[in-house]
Design an enzyme around this catalytic site. Structure first.
Site, PDB file in Angstrom:
ATOM      1  CG  HIS A   2      36.733  62.710  59.867  1.00  0.00           C
ATOM      2  ND1 HIS A   2      36.977  63.517  59.426  1.00  0.00           N
ATOM      3  CD2 HIS A   2      35.785  62.589  59.485  1.00  0.00           C
ATOM      4  CE1 HIS A   2      37.267  63.248  58.082  1.00  0.00           C
ATOM      5  NE2 HIS A   2      36.110  62.577  58.031  1.00  0.00           N
TER       6      HIS A   2
ATOM      7  CG  HIS B 156      42.758  59.165  61.439  1.00  0.00           C
ATOM      8  ND1 HIS B 156      43.678  60.376  60.771  1.00  0.00           N
ATOM      9  CD2 HIS B 156      41.753  59.813  60.618  1.00  0.00           C
ATOM     10  CE1 HIS B 156      43.583  61.590  60.932  1.00  0.00           C
ATOM     11  NE2 HIS B 156      42.256  60.926  60.216  1.00  0.00           N
TER      12      HIS B 156
ATOM     13  CG  ASP C  92      46.909  59.507  63.747  1.00  0.00           C
ATOM     14  OD1 ASP C  92      47.800  59.984  64.314  1.00  0.00           O
ATOM     15  OD2 ASP C  92      46.275  58.886  62.089  1.00  0.00           O
TER      16      ASP C  92
END
Length: 408
Positions: free
Chosen positions: A294, A337, A341
């Site tokens: 994302h 996350h 990350d």
């Protein structure tokens, strides 16, 4: 030496001519190091003197040397014609030059010309001695754009399949609890935050599609987006397959799930691929934590929007950055996350974008064999794009009658 034709001059004759003209300082560089003979002296241009490998730095010397060379060229026009070197009264056109230079030593960047002649033709001279670059023609090369689209579709499909494999290997939460994370440990989880992150991505995507639709060089832009996005996600496939991290939050009820035979895995991969890996479309995945896909999409869209819109569009640039940063914040606020990350995803995406465009805009890879070896796909896609892509806009189709009446 005056009775000997210039075309028969050796580097020694050229050295003697340079000394007679008062350029003793350049004898070693031009005659000894680069073995300039009479023929190559006649073909010399101001661009050659300024660019590698000569790279003369003293502006006055460059101008005086060019005046002497032009005088010699004028005296030997028949030799130039014999050699097939065009001469316009100023200097022979250099095959390696895509632009002429202003009298202050800077390359011309004026793009107001309505002349759409291809690169390589003559340039317009102003009365003040400056030169104006003609409008460059950029070949859309649609077939390369199609190839890049196939590449990114394949990578997304492969990523979806790897996500299925990773889900089977997700660590048991009872044995491997969430790892310590300063941001996640200090901030309570916001349940609706991840949906907001995806909403930011959808808005950014719509802005980018509008820019892409109206941009004159949309084929090149789409090709760059596909090649960069595909490369980053291919790297993501490797990292999340190699290392399986424990889930970042207790709210994620992720357990190792076995999908059975290969057909079941492929069906699940198609479901992830068709849903764009988004929870808004009903896709829920586990184990794909290194690094955040994302964040990659949000950051890549932001950089493309800001790169291919004029600098004066401050509102669009500000909105793009706000959506990017708020989207990253919402990812972390949802505890979907780890912080590492998101950081790695942002760093890799921005570096790859900047490296790609720096190489493309400066054409540095043409002089670097190493760049062509390490970035073969880049060299293939960008080999016919000469310099930066100008931000020019046009309708992708014929304007409707109503629009024609309104804007002419």
């Amino acid at each position: 030496m005056t009775q000997l034709s210039v075309r028969h001059w050796t580097p020694k004759h050229v050295a003697r001519w340079l000394k007679e003209e008062g350029f003793c300082d350049y004898v070693d560089l031009l005659c000894n190091k680069h073995r300039l003979d009479g023929t190559s002296l006649l073909a010399l241009s101001e661009y050659d003197l300024r660019s590698a490998p000569l790279e003369l730095k003293v502006l006055g010397d460059i101008k005086r040397l060019m005046m002497s060379i032009r005088k010699l060229q004028k005296q030997n026009i028949d030799v130039l014609e014999e050699l097939g070197v065009p001469f316009d009264g100023l200097s022979p056109s250099s095959s390696g030059s895509n632009l002429e230079w202003l009298c202050n030593g800077d390359p011309s960047r004026d793009c107001d010309s309505t002349n759409t002649a291809p690169v390589g033709e003559e340039y317009q001279q102003y009365t003040n001695g400056k030169y104006k670059q003609q409008m460059r023609r950029l070949d859309p090369e649609y077939w390369k754009t199609v190839l890049s689209s196939v590449y990114v579709v394949f990578v997304f499909g492969f990523t979806s399949f790897v996500m299925v494999i990773v889900h089977e290997r997700v660590p048991d939460m009872r044995t491997y609890p969430p790892l310590p994370d300063i941001f996640l440990d200090s901030m309570p989880r916001i349940p609706w935050a991840f949906a907001m992150a995806e909403a930011c991505g959808v808005i950014l995507c719509n802005i980018w599609l509008l820019v892409l639709l109206l941009h004159k060089h949309r084929s090149i832009l789409l090709r760059r987006m596909c090649s960069l996005m595909g490369t980053v996600f291919m790297l993501r496939c490797i990292t999340m397959f190699v290392t399986s991290l424990s889930v970042p939050g207790q709210h994620l009820q992720c357990t190792g799930k076995i999908y059975g035979d290969m057909w079941a895995k492929l069906q699940r991969a198609v479901a992830i691929w068709s849903g764009f890996g988004m929870t808004l479309t009903g896709v829920h995945t586990c184990g794909d934590y290194m690094f955040s896909g994302h964040t990659v999409v949000l950051t890549m869209l932001n950089f493309f929007v800001t790169e291919y819109t004029p600098r004066s569009w401050n509102f669009i640039h500000t909105l793009s950055w706000v959506l990017n940063l708020f989207g990253i914040f919402f990812i972390l606020a949802a505890h979907e996350h780890y912080s590492i990350d998101v950081f790695i995803a942002f760093y890799i995406t921005t570096r790859l974008f900047l490296y790609y465009h720096t190489l493309a805009n400066t054409r540095a890879y043409q002089q670097s064999r190493r760049a062509r070896i390490w970035f073969p796909m880049f060299s293939f896609f960008e080999c016919n794009v000469n310099g930066p892509v100008p931000n020019e806009y046009c309708w992708p189709f014929s304007r409707p009658a109503t629009m024609k009446r309104l804007i002419g």
